[in-house]
Write a protein that holds these residues in place. Structure first.
Motif, PDB file in Angstrom:
ATOM      1  N   LYS A 225     -26.236  93.472 -26.250  1.00 19.40           N
ATOM      2  CA  LYS A 225     -26.681  92.146 -26.702  1.00 19.40           C
ATOM      3  C   LYS A 225     -27.954  92.243 -27.536  1.00 19.40           C
ATOM      4  CE  LYS A 225     -24.522  89.032 -23.502  1.00 19.40           C
ATOM      5  NZ  LYS A 225     -24.685  88.052 -22.419  1.00 19.40           N
ATOM      6  N   TRP A 226     -27.889  93.017 -28.616  1.00 16.77           N
ATOM      7  CA  TRP A 226     -29.034  93.150 -29.504  1.00 16.77           C
ATOM      8  C   TRP A 226     -29.172  91.892 -30.356  1.00 16.77           C
ATOM      9  CZ3 TRP A 226     -29.029  98.744 -31.931  1.00 16.77           C
ATOM     10  CH2 TRP A 226     -29.269  99.663 -30.920  1.00 16.77           C
ATOM     11  N   GLY A 227     -30.392  91.682 -30.858  1.00 11.50           N
ATOM     12  CA  GLY A 227     -30.644  90.500 -31.668  1.00 11.50           C
ATOM     13  C   GLY A 227     -29.792  90.464 -32.921  1.00 11.50           C
ATOM     14  N   ILE A 228     -29.516  91.641 -33.513  1.00 12.39           N
ATOM     15  CA  ILE A 228     -28.746  91.665 -34.757  1.00 12.39           C
ATOM     16  C   ILE A 228     -27.328  91.199 -34.519  1.00 12.39           C
ATOM     17  CG2 ILE A 228     -28.114  94.096 -34.489  1.00 12.39           C
ATOM     18  CD1 ILE A 228     -28.337  94.366 -37.512  1.00 12.39           C
ATOM     19  N   ILE A 229     -26.821  91.365 -33.275  1.00 11.61           N
ATOM     20  CA  ILE A 229     -25.464  90.936 -32.957  1.00 11.61           C
ATOM     21  C   ILE A 229     -25.453  89.481 -32.502  1.00 11.61           C
ATOM     22  CG2 ILE A 229     -23.555  91.320 -31.361  1.00 11.61           C
ATOM     23  CD1 ILE A 229     -24.573  94.343 -31.478  1.00 11.61           C
ATOM     24  N   MET A 230     -26.477  89.096 -31.712  1.00 11.25           N
ATOM     25  CA  MET A 230     -26.530  87.715 -31.231  1.00 11.25           C
ATOM     26  C   MET A 230     -27.006  86.764 -32.327  1.00 11.25           C
ATOM     27  SD  MET A 230     -25.669  88.218 -28.079  1.00 11.25           S
ATOM     28  CE  MET A 230     -26.177  86.850 -27.039  1.00 11.25           C
ATOM     29  N   GLN A 231     -27.836  87.250 -33.245  1.00 11.77           N
ATOM     30  CA  GLN A 231     -28.465  86.390 -34.249  1.00 11.77           C
ATOM     31  C   GLN A 231     -28.320  86.987 -35.650  1.00 11.77           C
ATOM     32  OE1 GLN A 231     -30.627  83.529 -34.073  1.00 11.77           O
ATOM     33  NE2 GLN A 231     -29.712  83.193 -32.088  1.00 11.77           N
ATOM     34  N   PRO A 232     -27.090  87.185 -36.149  1.00 11.15           N
ATOM     35  CA  PRO A 232     -26.963  87.855 -37.457  1.00 11.15           C
ATOM     36  C   PRO A 232     -27.635  87.081 -38.587  1.00 11.15           C
ATOM     37  CG  PRO A 232     -24.855  86.962 -36.711  1.00 11.15           C
ATOM     38  CD  PRO A 232     -25.811  86.836 -35.564  1.00 11.15           C
ATOM     39  N   LEU A 233     -27.486  85.753 -38.577  1.00  8.75           N
ATOM     40  CA  LEU A 233     -28.114  84.948 -39.628  1.00  8.75           C
ATOM     41  C   LEU A 233     -29.631  85.016 -39.511  1.00  8.75           C
ATOM     42  CD1 LEU A 233     -27.646  83.048 -41.968  1.00  8.75           C
ATOM     43  CD2 LEU A 233     -27.573  81.151 -40.370  1.00  8.75           C
ATOM     44  N   GLY A 234     -30.107  84.893 -38.256  1.00  8.33           N
ATOM     45  CA  GLY A 234     -31.553  84.995 -38.030  1.00  8.33           C
ATOM     46  C   GLY A 234     -32.091  86.330 -38.490  1.00  8.33           C
ATOM     47  N   PHE A 235     -31.320  87.404 -38.300  1.00  2.00           N
ATOM     48  CA  PHE A 235     -31.758  88.740 -38.710  1.00  2.00           C
ATOM     49  C   PHE A 235     -31.957  88.803 -40.216  1.00  2.00           C
ATOM     50  CE2 PHE A 235     -30.404  92.975 -40.240  1.00  2.00           C
ATOM     51  CZ  PHE A 235     -31.460  93.709 -39.732  1.00  2.00           C
TER      52      PHE A 235
END
Lengths: 362, 181
Positions: free
Chosen positions: A213-223
């Motif tokens: 559950k990395w941020g890049i997977i949970m928040q692709p747009l945010g990344f």
């Protein structure tokens, strides 16, 4: 007590030397990486005052003496203050600029908590529970150095550069802050260590059964928003219109010697800070995928720190890749990009994150 | 056909105007160059001779670019079998030289079959424009520009003036220095 002090001293030295050392190395990486990207060879001529023994030949051929030569050149150059400049502010500006860039890394953790001599510690200078806010605060303060430089130089080009820098910083910082809200909503904390621990999902809690559950997977747009705005915040190409060496030369046009060097180092240190923040918030920080240690032994802590450094190095590589790929935005393009693309998208990201959160929990 | 500004405006589609996909396309190109060149650099470093070069750089001055055979480089005066200059001091080159950089003083040749020979033959390279007219004008093939010497920069104007002895001492470029194509 003594162990606490020892830990603090170690953390400060480790983080400080890591950031400064990596910033020095990045000057070399930038030269060599751009050369390899453009089918060139890059700097490979500097030696130690003409002393060129055979065992140092490989280092010379790699151009690793060039950062030393650069530093020496900057120290030995004339330190000129323009006669009409505001001397106090002129001298203060580079220190302000690099100070806020350097202290930003204090809130970023290299490793998970571990127990040493009965005390709980982590390789992190300041484990504060408002770490994200702290980093944004000091990164925004960095604009003072740039703007003071432009103002104190009594030079129209420098002044223009300072104004551009503040306009750019405003649009970039807001986009960064808003894009990070999605991450904070997802992981429910402002402390960076806590966010990394939340990304370190347990083996039976993987997304779709195999994704951490990395941020890049949970928040692709945010990344993507965070990365674009973060690159803008470093004031490097493609967002280097405060500098814009082919049009206005920018806020440090009147600076020479080591003071100019400090502005240059600021850009590299900010690159490292954004890389460290990206690694911690979106790439799982010290987390190694599919590796769940029972307890934090010394080997695990060292491994975690190495993995985190590797992620930071990768992000630095990527940001230099961007810097040598894209051309500079025009001032109005950068403004439109910040206010009319990044900010609305970041707001959309918040709404989407909220809807997803309700749907998943409900 | 139509070169009005309106016509030159490119019609970007929505995909291109979103900008981000195109950025990643560009990053993919530069990253591919990075990794391919890095692989070739490393293969060369560990001694693989068949590896493609990782860079197009020529490491001048250790490594020189091959010169084209028809390149006009520094002048030389050709010699007869006995070592005397082939030049007969006919002044053709001095006459045709648009930069007026050639200066010849003629003298009697000891051999009665040859009318004249140059006592002085001076080229001021500070004025020479390397047009090659002197080579074309020469009826005796006495002056050529095939030495392959390109580095004759100097700190003084005097050092740019080449006398007959210097011009006679220049050799033709070695074949390996020339582009074989």
């Amino acid at each position: 007590m003594i162990i606490d002090i020892a830990c603090a001293v170690f953390n400060v030295l480790f983080t400080g030397l890591f950031v400064l050392g990596l910033a020095g190395l990045l000057t070399w990486v930038e030269r060599k990486q751009s050369a390899v990207m453009q089918d060139r060879i890059g700097a490979n001529r500097a030696d130690l005052f003409g002393w060129d023994p055979k065992f140092l030949r490989p280092i010379r051929r790699l151009g690793l003496f060039h950062p030393i030569a650069d530093g020496l050149k900057m120290i030995l150059k004339e330190d000129h203050v323009p006669p009409n400049a505001n001397k106090a502010l002129f001298n203060l500006a580079p220190f302000v600029s690099i100070f806020f860039a350097l202290i930003a890394f204090a809130a970023i953790p290299f490793s998970d908590r571990f127990v040493v001599g009965g005390h709980e510690a982590a390789i992190q200078v300041a484990p504060m529970n408002v770490g994200v806010l702290y980093i944004f605060a000091v990164l925004s303060m960095g604009i003072y150095g740039v703007f003071l430089a432009g103002y104190a130089s009594k030079n129209n080009w420098a002044f223009l550069g300072g104004i551009r820098a503040s306009a750019l910083m405003l649009s970039a910082e807001i986009a960064i802050g808003v894009s990070i809200i999605g991450v904070i909503m997802t992981y429910g904390s402002l402390e960076i260590g806590e966010i990394v621990r939340a990304q370190q999902s347990s083996p039976d809690d993987l997304l779709l059964g195999f994704l951490p559950k990395w941020g890049i997977i949970m928040q692709p747009l945010g990344f993507i928003i965070f990365l674009a705005a973060g690159i803008a915040a470093t004031k490097r190409i493609p967002f280097d219109m405060p500098e814009g060496e082919s049009e206005i030369i920018g806020y440090f046009v009147e600076y020479s010697g080591m003071k100019f060097g400090m502005f240059m180092m600021t850009d590299f240190v900010e690159t490292i800070v954004i890389a460290g923040l990206t690694a911690a918030l979106f790439l799982g920080g010290w987390h190694i995928p599919y590796f769940y240690p029972e307890q934090a032994t010394a080997a695990v802590v060292i491994l975690q720190a190495l993995v985190f450094i590797l992620k930071v190095a990768f992000m630095c590589w990527f940001m230099i890749l961007v810097r040598w790929t894209l051309p500079r935005f025009r001032y109005d393009q950068a403004m439109r990009f910040g206010w009319m693309a990044l900010l609305p998208l970041a707001l959309v990201n918040i709404v989407l994150t909220g809807i997803m959160k309700v749907l998943v929990s409900g | 056909m139509n070169s009005s500004p309106e016509h030159n405006k490119r019609d970007y589609g929505l995909w291109q105007r979103t900008y981000v996909p195109e950025v990643f396309g560009g990053l993919a190109i530069t990253a591919r160059h990075f990794f391919v060149n890095l692989k070739n650099h490393i293969r060369r470093l560990i001694g693989r001779k068949d590896a493609a070069p990782g860079a197009v750089t020529f490491q001048y001055p250790e490594q020189r670019r091959p010169l084209a055979p028809r390149l006009r480089s520094l002048h030389r005066l050709t010699k007869r079998e006995d070592g005397s200059p082939r030049c007969v001091a006919c002044m053709m080159c001095e006459t045709i030289c648009p930069a007026r950089c050639i200066y010849i003083v003629a003298t009697e040749h000891p051999d009665p079959n040859i009318e004249k020979m140059p006592e002085q033959f001076t080229i001021d390279l500070g004025r020479c424009v390397f047009c090659g007219y002197c080579v074309e004008a020469c009826p005796e093939d006495a002056i050529r520009m095939d030495t392959g010497i390109l580095e004759f920069a100097s700190y003084t104007r005097e050092n740019m003036i080449y006398t007959i002895d210097q011009l006679l001492s220049h050799e033709t470029a070695k074949p390996d220095a020339q582009d074989t194509q």
